[in-house]
Design an enzyme around this catalytic site. Structure first.
Site, PDB file in Angstrom:
ATOM      1  N   TRP A 199       0.796  -1.181  -0.020  1.00 33.74           N
ATOM      2  CA  TRP A 199      -0.095   0.111   0.122  1.00 33.74           C
ATOM      3  C   TRP A 199       0.861   1.204   0.045  1.00 33.74           C
ATOM      4  O   TRP A 199       1.900   1.213   0.879  1.00 33.74           O
ATOM      5  CB  TRP A 199      -1.009   0.023   1.379  1.00 33.74           C
ATOM      6  CG  TRP A 199      -1.566   1.202   1.318  1.00 33.74           C
ATOM      7  CD1 TRP A 199      -2.865   1.480   0.831  1.00 33.74           C
ATOM      8  CD2 TRP A 199      -1.304   2.345   1.937  1.00 33.74           C
ATOM      9  NE1 TRP A 199      -3.285   2.854   0.938  1.00 33.74           N
ATOM     10  CE2 TRP A 199      -2.374   3.573   1.860  1.00 33.74           C
ATOM     11  CE3 TRP A 199      -0.240   2.900   2.700  1.00 33.74           C
ATOM     12  CZ2 TRP A 199      -2.320   4.738   2.138  1.00 33.74           C
ATOM     13  CZ3 TRP A 199      -0.171   4.190   3.445  1.00 33.74           C
ATOM     14  CH2 TRP A 199      -1.132   4.967   3.106  1.00 33.74           C
ATOM     15  N   ASP A 366     -15.361  13.053  -2.092  1.00 34.27           N
ATOM     16  CA  ASP A 366     -15.049  11.737  -1.850  1.00 34.27           C
ATOM     17  C   ASP A 366     -15.653  11.186  -0.523  1.00 34.27           C
ATOM     18  O   ASP A 366     -16.682  11.578  -0.273  1.00 34.27           O
ATOM     19  CB  ASP A 366     -13.112  11.817  -1.429  1.00 34.27           C
ATOM     20  CG  ASP A 366     -12.810  10.641  -1.550  1.00 34.27           C
ATOM     21  OD1 ASP A 366     -12.639   9.635  -0.862  1.00 34.27           O
ATOM     22  OD2 ASP A 366     -11.961  10.437  -2.969  1.00 34.27           O
ATOM     23  N   ARG A 443      -9.869  -1.745   8.377  1.00 35.29           N
ATOM     24  CA  ARG A 443     -10.699  -0.467   8.378  1.00 35.29           C
ATOM     25  C   ARG A 443     -11.912  -0.327   8.752  1.00 35.29           C
ATOM     26  O   ARG A 443     -12.963   0.048   8.297  1.00 35.29           O
ATOM     27  CB  ARG A 443     -10.575   0.042   6.694  1.00 35.29           C
ATOM     28  CG  ARG A 443     -10.426   1.352   6.848  1.00 35.29           C
ATOM     29  CD  ARG A 443     -10.532   2.069   5.373  1.00 35.29           C
ATOM     30  NE  ARG A 443     -10.278   3.322   5.437  1.00 35.29           N
ATOM     31  CZ  ARG A 443     -10.762   4.474   4.578  1.00 35.29           C
ATOM     32  NH1 ARG A 443     -11.709   4.124   3.990  1.00 35.29           N
ATOM     33  NH2 ARG A 443     -10.625   5.578   4.776  1.00 35.29           N
ATOM     34  N   TRP A 477     -14.649   4.526  -7.914  1.00 36.33           N
ATOM     35  CA  TRP A 477     -15.173   3.437  -7.174  1.00 36.33           C
ATOM     36  C   TRP A 477     -14.111   2.629  -6.385  1.00 36.33           C
ATOM     37  O   TRP A 477     -12.922   2.279  -7.004  1.00 36.33           O
ATOM     38  CB  TRP A 477     -15.555   2.473  -8.275  1.00 36.33           C
ATOM     39  CG  TRP A 477     -16.055   1.113  -7.979  1.00 36.33           C
ATOM     40  CD1 TRP A 477     -15.486   0.314  -7.236  1.00 36.33           C
ATOM     41  CD2 TRP A 477     -17.227   0.450  -8.517  1.00 36.33           C
ATOM     42  NE1 TRP A 477     -16.160  -0.888  -7.316  1.00 36.33           N
ATOM     43  CE2 TRP A 477     -17.448  -0.766  -7.861  1.00 36.33           C
ATOM     44  CE3 TRP A 477     -18.361   1.000  -9.399  1.00 36.33           C
ATOM     45  CZ2 TRP A 477     -18.353  -1.484  -8.012  1.00 36.33           C
ATOM     46  CZ3 TRP A 477     -19.636   0.310  -9.368  1.00 36.33           C
ATOM     47  CH2 TRP A 477     -19.400  -1.153  -9.008  1.00 36.33           C
ATOM     48  N   ASP A 478     -14.209   2.906  -5.036  1.00 37.33           N
ATOM     49  CA  ASP A 478     -13.224   2.405  -4.202  1.00 37.33           C
ATOM     50  C   ASP A 478     -13.275   1.076  -3.663  1.00 37.33           C
ATOM     51  O   ASP A 478     -14.481   0.391  -3.810  1.00 37.33           O
ATOM     52  CB  ASP A 478     -13.027   3.577  -3.023  1.00 37.33           C
ATOM     53  CG  ASP A 478     -11.683   3.641  -2.589  1.00 37.33           C
ATOM     54  OD1 ASP A 478     -10.863   2.655  -2.782  1.00 37.33           O
ATOM     55  OD2 ASP A 478     -11.456   4.556  -1.515  1.00 37.33           O
ATOM     56  N   MET A 479     -12.355   0.488  -3.095  1.00 38.93           N
ATOM     57  CA  MET A 479     -12.227  -1.053  -2.386  1.00 38.93           C
ATOM     58  C   MET A 479     -11.117  -0.929  -1.751  1.00 38.93           C
ATOM     59  O   MET A 479      -9.903  -1.157  -1.880  1.00 38.93           O
ATOM     60  CB  MET A 479     -12.225  -1.986  -3.574  1.00 38.93           C
ATOM     61  CG  MET A 479     -12.445  -3.622  -3.336  1.00 38.93           C
ATOM     62  SD  MET A 479     -10.706  -3.954  -2.597  1.00 38.93           S
ATOM     63  CE  MET A 479     -11.072  -5.803  -2.841  1.00 38.93           C
ATOM     64  N   ASN A 480     -11.496  -1.093  -0.105  1.00 34.56           N
ATOM     65  CA  ASN A 480     -10.617  -0.687   0.960  1.00 34.56           C
ATOM     66  C   ASN A 480     -10.114  -1.811   1.751  1.00 34.56           C
ATOM     67  O   ASN A 480      -9.456  -1.664   2.879  1.00 34.56           O
ATOM     68  CB  ASN A 480     -10.783   0.420   1.767  1.00 34.56           C
ATOM     69  CG  ASN A 480     -10.554   1.839   0.890  1.00 34.56           C
ATOM     70  OD1 ASN A 480      -9.510   1.922   0.594  1.00 34.56           O
ATOM     71  ND2 ASN A 480     -11.559   2.510   0.678  1.00 34.56           N
ATOM     72  N   CYS A 526     -10.226   2.223  -7.792  1.00 38.11           N
ATOM     73  CA  CYS A 526      -9.519   2.494  -6.804  1.00 38.11           C
ATOM     74  C   CYS A 526      -9.645   1.395  -5.893  1.00 38.11           C
ATOM     75  O   CYS A 526     -10.583   0.898  -5.678  1.00 38.11           O
ATOM     76  CB  CYS A 526     -10.158   3.883  -6.048  1.00 38.11           C
ATOM     77  SG  CYS A 526      -8.960   4.405  -4.475  1.00 38.11           S
ATOM     78  N   ASP A 548      -2.464   5.830  -3.223  1.00 35.82           N
ATOM     79  CA  ASP A 548      -2.702   6.876  -1.947  1.00 35.82           C
ATOM     80  C   ASP A 548      -1.627   7.533  -1.703  1.00 35.82           C
ATOM     81  O   ASP A 548      -1.749   8.571  -0.804  1.00 35.82           O
ATOM     82  CB  ASP A 548      -3.401   5.919  -0.833  1.00 35.82           C
ATOM     83  CG  ASP A 548      -4.520   5.768  -0.947  1.00 35.82           C
ATOM     84  OD1 ASP A 548      -5.260   6.105  -1.691  1.00 35.82           O
ATOM     85  OD2 ASP A 548      -5.421   5.003  -0.151  1.00 35.82           O
TER      86      ASP A 548
HETATM   87  C1  DGJ Z   1      -8.858   5.191  -0.228  1.00 34.07           C
HETATM   88  C2  DGJ Z   1      -8.815   6.039  -1.445  1.00 34.07           C
HETATM   89  O1  DGJ Z   1      -7.713   5.362  -2.152  1.00 34.07           O
HETATM   90  C3  DGJ Z   1      -8.664   7.322  -0.954  1.00 34.07           C
HETATM   91  O2  DGJ Z   1      -8.305   8.111  -2.316  1.00 34.07           O
HETATM   92  C4  DGJ Z   1      -9.839   7.655  -0.577  1.00 34.07           C
HETATM   93  O3  DGJ Z   1     -10.928   7.948  -1.460  1.00 34.07           O
HETATM   94  C5  DGJ Z   1     -10.044   6.989   0.650  1.00 34.07           C
HETATM   95  N1  DGJ Z   1     -10.124   5.478   0.439  1.00 34.07           N
HETATM   96  C6  DGJ Z   1     -11.544   7.503   1.240  1.00 34.07           C
HETATM   97  O4  DGJ Z   1     -11.758   6.476   2.259  1.00 34.07           O
END
Ligand code: DGJ
Length: 729
Positions: A199, A366, A443, A477-480, A526, A548
């Site tokens: 990351w 965001d 998270r 479109w995020d995925m964390n 993302c 990020d």
């Molecule tokens: C992870 C993304 O990569 C960031 O740019 C941001 O959108 C955060 N998530 C928001 O939770």
């Protein structure tokens, strides 16, 4: 160009622009690999297969000790009958055995290319642009039919491969491994190049000589991952950025994958790429099919640079889709690093006002606009506007942004659910989990089980409701998080090891539904930055948030590594504030600007705090970028100096007609007794004359490329940068 079949020899020759790929049917229907490399007009077998008796290499069948699969270069090797190297696939029969024996059955050659059911894949717009070969292999004992698909593209040095499994027997089969492609090279005189990372530190470049045995990269995280990219390349020992042979392999897939490279006892090399076989067991009922993802294989005899430019051009025309494919992308300002979760409508509008004044075109709201989301501890899944933060609603905010003359963009993380959310309270069984076991959070969130249709339908419905109501021009479109306790409450016990793949198929189907329904929205994928920077995502969404980590110095390596495979226009790159939020480094606005301008430019800082002097610099950056945008986003990209090799980085962009170029140079640290620095340009017309913009100076293309340009000695201090713009005179 095309696919040629020599019936007498039973040899197929796939001929692209300047690449040949040759395979043939040998003996009792085995499919042998004969040649892959620089284009040849006709293949007559000068490098002929060698059949000799080798001790401890058993022969298939009886009577000919010289014929063993252990030493035969093959197209789709199997397990259990004389080949001791890793197989490309493995299938378990109803009797519990895992031996298989595929033999040539038939083939067909046709113009064009077919899509892959439920999977992203490369395409052609007209049938004449490509030819496809489908070879059907049959294992009569298992009742298994495997169709090997090969497409060669008229104007490219690309071969795309995949495989389709069909169960024609009475009983169910289990697919334990199903790679997309396997290539047996006749020697092992190569280096292996991979893109490992973490990351905030994605796609670092690693190159190492091949050694005997297995070397592999993979992901078992449920996403293609920050840690490895689904890409490997074999480089001839002397291949460099500019010269030499390079073979690239890139999987069009966003989940678990494995790329293995095996050097065997006879110094041959087998490259296999495809779905990960770890924890994979797909039940193939009688009469059903299984399609593997696709591998895009690029051959270059002009080094890594040639390989990259081929991938860029190819993905631009044959992978990325939609109205934005050929359009320059808007310069955005994103509020994430400006406010994180702590924003008001007024603050967002203030940022938009400054952004508009400076020339930005899109305001992206965001994370934090929905549910009760004031931190990362809650509300994923509750895709309803947070009325406390935005009392006048999202539509109103979007319209106000539009009224300022900017487009409005919005963040989603559709694949996730917070434990503290109404969605989770209503449907705890909707997340990926194993009943009676603890669910690991990452998270503070869990992964929604997109293998379930009910989950996909509800999340799609919630997103559609917002996108129908609010004038949204862009979606991030995020995925964390990655997947743990992989299991689904919806599927029976004998399908639990299908879930990781089924989940990705589900993600693709939701992406397909949403992007098809809203064709005019620009989507950016993302995953905590660049955790899913892969061709699978680029099929649905034409750009990806690269990392990020927005620190300009870190970004030199991240963007350099990413550029090995992925087009510049697909790389989201933002100017953020200093000191940088991820690594704490203080760099100049010029340095941050030039690094971000080397990709798909955006800003991600509180614009309302910029001084007048800073505003002036940003305004100038935007004006320059707008002028150069077509060239940077769609021109040919040349890497000139590598951040992995020293203190300097340089790269440049040239238009197809070679009428102009834009060059960026970066020097990370100041050094004492600094040697004079020169940058040798590339990709220009030797015979043409180019004028340095803003001056009367004119140079020949040959001079710029072979003598190079002098880096100003006035670059004093850390984190220095300079750019040059040359135009045909
Ligand atoms: C992870 C993304 O990569 C960031 O740019 C941001 O959108 C955060 N998530 C928001 O939770």
């Amino acid at each position: 160009m095309g696919i040629f079949y020599d019936e007498a020899q039973r040899v197929f020759h796939l001929r692209g622009k300047d690449v040949s790929y040759v395979l043939g049917v040998v003996r009792e229907g085995y499919l042998a690999h004969l040649y892959y490399g620089k284009g040849i007009r006709e293949f007559a077998g000068s490098n002929g297969l060698t059949f000799i008796k080798r001790d401890f290499s058993p022969s298939v069948g009886i009577g000919d000790e010289t014929f063993s699969l252990d030493s035969l270069p093959q197209e789709y090797p199997q397990y259990g009958n004389t080949d001791f190297r890793k197989p490309a696939y493995q299938v378990k029969g109803a009797d519990g055995t895992t031996i298989s024996d595929l033999r040539y059955d038939s083939h067909r050659i046709f113009a064009g290319k077919v899509g892959l059911d439920g999977l992203p894949a490369t395409y052609v717009e007209r049938d004449g642009g490509a030819d496809t070969l489908e070879i059907t292999m049959v294992d009569a004992v298992l009742g298994l039919r495997v169709i090997l698909q090969y497409t060669v593209f008229e104007a490219e040095n690309v071969i795309a491969r995949s495989a389709r499994f069909v169960n024609e027997g009475q009983e169910a089969l289990q697919i334990l491994k199903a790679a997309s492609a396997s290539v047996d090279f006749k020697d092992s005189d190569y280096d292996l190049l991979t893109l490992p990372g973490a990351w905030g530190n994605e796609r670092q470049v690693e190159r190492a000589p091949l050694r005997h045995g297995m070397q592999s990269v993979d992901s078992v995280r449920g996403g293609s991952s920050h840690q490895q990219n689904p890409f490997v390349a074999l480089l001839g020992k002397h291949a460099t950025e500019d010269v030499g042979e390079v073979y690239g392999f890139n999987l069009v897939y966003s989940g678990n994958f494995e790329a293995s490279v095996e050097v065997d006892q006879f110094a041959t090399t087998r490259v296999i790429l495809g779905l990960h076989s770890f924890n994979f067991d797909w039940k193939l009922e009688s009469g059903t099919e299984f399609q593997t993802p696709e591998v895009v294989m690029v051959y270059s005899d002009t080094g890594l640079g040639g390989m990259s430019r081929q991938y860029h051009r190819f993905y631009q025309k044959h992978l990325v889709r939609g109205v934005y494919r050929d359009q320059t992308r808007p310069i955005l300002v994103n509020n994430w690093e400006a406010t994180y979760f702590n924003f008001t409508e007024e603050k967002i509008l203030d940022i938009a006002k400054v952004g508009e004044k400076l020339g930005m075109e899109l305001l992206v709201l965001d994370d934090g606009w929905f549910g009760k989301r004031n931190s990362d501890k809650s509300s994923l899944g509750d895709w309803f506007v947070n009325a406390e933060k935005l009392p006048n609603g999202l539509k109103n905010l979007a319209e106000n942004v539009n009224n300022l003359g900017m487009k409005f963009g919005l963040w989603f993380e559709p694949e996730m659910v917070s434990v503290d959310s109404d969605l989770y309270r209503e449907h705890p069984e909707w997340c990926i989990h194993v009943p009676n076991r603890a669910k690991s959070e990452s998270r503070n969130q869990l992964v929604l089980d997109f293998s379930r249709e009910d989950v996909r339908t509800e999340i799609t419905r919630r997103m559609v409701a917002i996108l129908e109501e609010v004038p949204v021009s862009y979606v991030k479109w995020d995925m964390n998080r990655h997947l743990t306790e992989v299991g689904s409450a919806h599927f029976p016990s004998d399908r639990q090891q299908e879930i990781a793949h089924r989940h990705i198929l589900g993600v693709y189907s939701v992406m397909d539904a949403i992007t098809t329904r809203f064709p005019d929205i620009l989507f950016e994928s993302c995953s905590g930055g660049g955790g899913r920077f892969d061709p699978g995502m680029l099929y649905y969404m034409p750009q990806t948030w690269t990392s990020d980590n927005t620190d300009a110095v870190s970004r030199l390596k991240i963007q350099y590594g990413t550029s090995l495979v992925y087009p510049i226009v697909t790389m989201g790159s933002h100017v953020s504030s200093a000191p940088n939020h991820q690594v704490g480094r203080l760099t100049s606005l010029e340095m941050r600007g030039n690094v971000a301008m080397s990709g798909n430019l955006g800003y991600e800082l509180d614009l309302t705090t910029l001084t007048d002097a800073e505003q002036k610099i940003v305004k100038q950056q935007i004006a320059t970028y707008k002028e150069m945008r077509q060239l940077i986003q769609f021109g040919d990209f040349y890497r000139l100096k590598s951040p992995f090799e020293g203190n300097e980085t340089a790269w440049m962009f040239v238009d197809e007609a070679k009428t102009e170029c834009y060059v960026f140079y970066f020097q990370v640290l100041a050094t004492p007794a600094r040697p004079l620095q020169f940058v040798k340009l590339a990709g220009l017309n030797e015979a043409a004359r180019y004028q340095l913009r803003g001056t009367e100076q004119i140079f020949g293309g040959d001079e710029l490329m072979y003598a190079g340009i002098k880096v100003p000695t006035a670059l004093i201090g850390d984190f220095q940068t300079v750019s040059w713009h040359f135009q045909l005179k």
